[in-house]
Design an enzyme around this catalytic site. Structure first.
Site, PDB file in Angstrom:
ATOM      1  N   HIS A   1      38.970  48.364  40.247  1.00 31.76           N
ATOM      2  CA  HIS A   1      38.677  47.779  38.939  1.00 31.76           C
ATOM      3  C   HIS A   1      39.913  47.655  38.076  1.00 31.76           C
ATOM      4  O   HIS A   1      40.000  46.777  37.219  1.00 31.76           O
ATOM      5  CB  HIS A   1      37.571  48.570  38.239  1.00 31.76           C
ATOM      6  CG  HIS A   1      36.237  48.240  38.799  1.00 31.76           C
ATOM      7  ND1 HIS A   1      35.606  49.029  39.716  1.00 31.76           N
ATOM      8  CD2 HIS A   1      35.458  47.145  38.617  1.00 31.76           C
ATOM      9  CE1 HIS A   1      34.474  48.450  40.069  1.00 31.76           C
ATOM     10  NE2 HIS A   1      34.351  47.309  39.423  1.00 31.76           N
TER      11      HIS A   1
ATOM     12  N   GLU B   1      25.167  42.865  46.356  1.00 30.18           N
ATOM     13  CA  GLU B   1      26.420  43.541  46.686  1.00 30.18           C
ATOM     14  C   GLU B   1      26.205  44.745  47.602  1.00 30.18           C
ATOM     15  O   GLU B   1      27.121  45.523  47.819  1.00 30.18           O
ATOM     16  CB  GLU B   1      27.166  43.952  45.416  1.00 30.18           C
ATOM     17  CG  GLU B   1      26.362  44.773  44.434  1.00 30.18           C
ATOM     18  CD  GLU B   1      27.122  45.077  43.147  1.00 30.18           C
ATOM     19  OE1 GLU B   1      28.347  44.921  43.106  1.00 30.18           O
ATOM     20  OE2 GLU B   1      26.458  45.505  42.178  1.00 30.18           O
TER      21      GLU B   1
ATOM     22  N   ASP C   1      31.973  44.896  46.388  1.00 25.51           N
ATOM     23  CA  ASP C   1      31.150  45.992  46.895  1.00 25.51           C
ATOM     24  C   ASP C   1      30.498  45.629  48.217  1.00 25.51           C
ATOM     25  O   ASP C   1      30.338  46.483  49.088  1.00 25.51           O
ATOM     26  CB  ASP C   1      30.082  46.394  45.864  1.00 25.51           C
ATOM     27  CG  ASP C   1      30.661  47.348  44.843  1.00 25.51           C
ATOM     28  OD1 ASP C   1      31.384  48.268  45.247  1.00 25.51           O
ATOM     29  OD2 ASP C   1      30.414  47.158  43.640  1.00 25.51           O
TER      30      ASP C   1
ATOM     31  N   CYS D   1      30.678  36.220  42.549  1.00 27.64           N
ATOM     32  CA  CYS D   1      31.503  36.663  41.425  1.00 27.64           C
ATOM     33  C   CYS D   1      32.493  37.745  41.823  1.00 27.64           C
ATOM     34  O   CYS D   1      33.253  38.234  40.999  1.00 27.64           O
ATOM     35  CB  CYS D   1      30.633  37.147  40.265  1.00 27.64           C
ATOM     36  SG  CYS D   1      29.661  38.599  40.681  1.00 27.64           S
TER      37      CYS D   1
HETATM   38  C1  PEP Z   1      31.608  43.137  43.152  1.00 23.45           C
HETATM   39  O1  PEP Z   1      31.224  44.230  43.577  1.00 23.45           O
HETATM   40  O2  PEP Z   1      32.036  42.228  43.861  1.00 23.45           O
HETATM   41  C2  PEP Z   1      31.590  42.875  41.709  1.00 23.45           C
HETATM   42  C3  PEP Z   1      31.794  41.661  41.243  1.00 23.45           C
HETATM   43  O3  PEP Z   1      31.389  43.914  40.871  1.00 23.45           O
HETATM   44  P1  PEP Z   1      32.473  45.063  40.618  1.00 23.45           P
HETATM   45  O4  PEP Z   1      33.777  44.607  41.205  1.00 23.45           O
HETATM   46  O5  PEP Z   1      32.571  45.246  39.148  1.00 23.45           O
HETATM   47  O6  PEP Z   1      31.913  46.231  41.313  1.00 23.45           O
HETATM   48 MG    MG Z   2      30.163  45.643  42.331  1.00 20.71          MG
END
Ligand code: PEP
Ligand code: MG
Length: 541
Positions: free
Chosen positions: A187, A428, A452, A499
Site C-alpha cells: 500500500h 479479490e 489481493d 481496480c
Molecule cells: C486490490 O487488492 O487489488 C485492491 C485494489 O485493493 P488494495 O490494494 O487496497 O488491497
Molecule cells: Mg485488496
C-alpha cells in the site's frame, strides 16, 4: 557522490534533502534502578518535556489541520497530568525500585488494557491515547526522537514505511522515498503512485546517520539514488526530467478524448484515490470517474476514527468535485498492513488472512454503520457507488446489502435525503472469483482487486519483498480467474472492472478488454497513458 540502487515503484526524477526515517528502538531495561529518586526526577522532567512537545503539536495541528483534530492533542495533554497514571508510575519507580522508562512502559501497557476493556466507547477510545503518551514519555526518557515531520523538500530514506508512516509525513514535502524493504505491490507503493512520488523499494541504501540531511537525487527510471550527485549526473537527470515533462505534454493530446477502442468499444477509465487531497490529481488527469476510493486512508495516520460528519464531508467533497461522474467508495478495508492503533486490534499470526476489511466491519458494526450513513448522506450530492472489500461468500454480500437497507431506512425515518447507490463488490479472493456466478446475481457490479487476488491465488504475501521472484502476474490461474469473473458478470448482465495495479499494465490492456472488462481504474497519473493505449488497440475479437 554515493549511489544506491533499488526497485522502482514509480518512475520519475526527484531532488531533495535526505531525511533519515528511523523508528526509535524503545525497548526498556527491566533491571533495578540505581537511584529511584533520580529516576523519579527524570520522569517529572520528561512530563514537562512531553507537555512542551504536545503544546507545540497542538498549535501546529490547529494551524495546519483543524480545531477538531487538535483537540486529540489537548486530551493527551490532560491525560499526561492524570493522577492515577502518575501514582502508578511512581509506585513502580519507588516501591519496585525500577527505572523510569520501564515504569512508564509498564504502566502505559496496563492502562491501555484497562481502558480498552471498558464498556464506555469514549473511554475505550482513550486507550490509544494512553499508548501514545507512554510511547512519547519512554522516547524522551531514552533520548529518542518522537515526532517526525519534514520541513523541506525531502528524499525520505527508511528501512520500510507503513502506509501510516507515509501519511504521517507531510505529503507535499516528500519528493521521493527509498526503502530497504517494501514491495512494489504494497500500500505504501500504491500511495507513492497516487501521489506521483518517485520511489524505490528493496534498495541497498545505507541507514547510517551520515545519510541524513544531504542533497540527493532519485532516478526512478533507472532505480538509482544519488547522494550528493556529481555535476554530470545532475545534468543527465535534468535532461531526463525534461524528457518526462515532454512526454507529459504529448499525453496532453489525450485530454478530453473519449476512451474508445478503434472499433468503437467504450471503456470507462477511472482513478484510484485515497482521500480528498487526491481530487486535484483526478481532475488534472482527466479521469472519467473514481473506480476505487480507498476509504481506509481516512482512518490512518491519526489517533481516533473519523466520525460520521467528517466522513460525510470527505465523501460529499469528492462526489461534488466529480460532478456526476461515478465515485466508487470502497468501505473500510483496514487490517493486514493498514493498521490504526486506536482500533485496538489484536496482533494476528497471519494478518492478511485475518480480521480485516468486511470481516472487521461485521465485528464492529458501529464503525460500519457510521461509514454507511456518511456514504448514503453524501450520495445526495453526486453519483456514489459502494463496494465491499474481501468478500468470500454470498452470505457476506447479502449481509452488506441488508446493512445498506437498514441504513437507508434509518435515514428515511430521520428525513435525511439520499440517492440510489449501486452496491458492488471487490472480487479479490479466489473464493469470490470461483463463485462469481452466484455473487453476480446479487451485486450491481464487480471490481477486481488484482493485488489481493494475486496474493491469495498464488499464496504469496504481497508485503514480503523476498517473494518477488515468485510473483507472476501472468500466472495461468490468475488469468483463468479473471476470465471467469468477466464471463459471470456478462452472463448476469452486470459490468466488471479492474481496480488493482494490474489495470495499469499496458501489456495486459488488450487481454482484459477482450475478456469483457468495461472499466479500468488506475492511479490518476496513468489515466492519459492508458487512454492512449486503449485508443490504439483494435478492440474485441
Ligand atoms: C486490490 O487488492 O487489488 C485492491 C485494489 O485493493 P488494495 O490494494 O487496497 O488491497
Ligand atoms: Mg485488496
Amino acid at each position: 557522490m554515493k549511489q544506491f540502487s533499488g526497485k522502482t515503484v514509480f518512475p520519475g526524477i526527484a531532488f531533495g534533502k535526505t531525511f533519515l526515517f528511523v523508528k526509535p528502538d524503545l525497548s526498556v531495561d527491566a533491571g533495578p534502578a540505581d537511584n529511584p529518586d533520580v529516576e523519579w526526577k527524570a520522569f517529572q522532567e520528561a512530563i514537562r518535556t512531553a507537555d512542551d512537545q504536545l503544546e507545540a503539536l497542538f498549535e501546529k495541528t490547529q494551524r495546519e489541520i483543524g480545531e477538531k483534530e487538535s483537540m486529540i492533542i489537548d486530551v493527551q495533554r490532560m491525560m499526561l497530568q492524570d493522577g492515577d497514571f502518575l501514582d502508578a508510575v511512581q509506585s513502580v519507580v519507588k516501591d519496585e525500585s525500577r527505572k523510569a522508562a520501564y515504569a512508564v512502559d509498564k504502566t502505559g501497557r496496563e492502562f491501555y488494557e484497562l481502558f480498552a476493556s471498558l464498556d464506555d466507547p469514549y473511554m475505550q477510545a482513550r486507550a490509544p491515547d494512553i499508548a501514545d503518551i507512554a510511547r512519547r514519555l519512554t522516547a524522551i526518557l531514552l533520548g529518542e526522537k518522537t515526532d517526525f515531520d519534514l520541513t523541506e523538500a525531502s528524499v525520505v530514506i527508511a528501512d520500510d514505511l507503513t502506509p501510516s508512516d507515509t501519511l504521517g509525513l507531510n505529503k507535499k514535502l516528500i519528493r521521493a522515498f527509498v526503502t530497504r524493504g517494501g514491495s512494489t505491490n504494497s500500500h505504501t507503493a500504491i500511495l507513492a503512485r497516487i501521489l506521483k512520488i518517485p520511489s524505490l523499494v528493496q534498495s541497498d541504501v545505507s541507514l547510517d546517520k551520515e545519510m541524513d540531511g544531504k542533497f540527493a537525487a532519485v532516478d526512478g527510471h533507472e532505480g538509482t539514488l544519488y547522494l550528493e550527485p556529481a555535476g554530470d549526473v545532475l545534468k543527465t537527470l535534468n535532461e531526463k526530467l525534461k524528457d518526462d515533462r515532454a512526454e507529459e505534454v504529448s499525453l496532453e493530446q489525450m485530454r478530453g478524448l473519449p476512451t474508445l477502442t478503434r472499433d468503437g468499444r467504450k471503456i470507462e477509465l477511472a482513478a484510484n484515490i485515497g482521500g480528498v487531497d487526491d481530487i486535484d490529481a483526478v481532475l488534472a488527469n482527466d479521469a472519467e470517474g473514481i473506480g476505487l476510493f480507498r476509504s481506509e486512508f481516512l482512518f490512518l495516520g491519526r489517533n481516533s476514527a473519523p466520525g460520521e460528519e467528517e466522513q460525510f464531508n470527505a465523501y460529499r467533497k469528492v462526489a461534488e468535485a466529480l460532478g456526476g461522474r461515478r465515485v466508487i467508495i470502497r468501505t473500510l478495508d483496514i487490517g493486514a498492513d493498514k493498521q490504526a492503533a486506536y482500533l485496538g486490534l489484536e496482533k494476528e499470526e497471519n494478518p492478511a488472512l485475518g480480521l480485516r476489511a468486511i470481516r472487521l466491519c461485521f465485528q464492529r458494526p458501529e464503525i460500519f454503520k457510521t461509514q454507511m450513513r456518511a456514504i448514503y448522506r453524501a450520495s445526495a450530492f453526486g453519483r456514489i457507488a459502494v463496494m465491499f472489500p474481501m468478500i468470500c461468500s454470498l452470505w457476506e454480500l447479502k449481509k452488506c446489502k441488508a446493512f445498506a437497507l437498514e441504513v437507508q431506512e434509518e435515514l428515511k425515518a430521520q428525513g435525511v435525503s439520499f440517492s440510489k447507490v449501486e452496491l458492488g463488490i471487490m472480487v479479490e479472493t479466489p473464493a469470490a472469483a470461483l463463485c462469481s456466478g452466484e455473487l453476480a446475481k446479487e451485486a450491481d457490479f464487480f471490481s477486481v482487486g488484482t493485488n489481493d487476488l494475486t496474493q491469495y491465488t498464488l499464496a504469496l504475501d504481497r508485503q514480503n519483498a523476498k517473494l518477488e521472484p515468485f510473483l507472476d502476474t501472468r500466472h495461468p490461474s490468475l488469468m483463468y480467474l479473471l476470465e471467469l469473473i468477466a464471463k459471470n458478470a456478462g452472463l448476469a448482465g452486470i459490468w466488471a472492472g479492474i481496480c488493482g495495479e494490474l489495470a495499469a499494465d499496458p501489456d495486459l490492456t488488450e487481454k482484459f478488454i477482450n475478456m469483457g472488462y468495461a472499466e479500468l481504474s488506475v492511479s490518476p497519473v496513468f489515466i492519459l497513458k492508458m487512454r492512449k493505449r486503449i485508443r490504439e488497440m483494435q478492440g474485441a475479437v
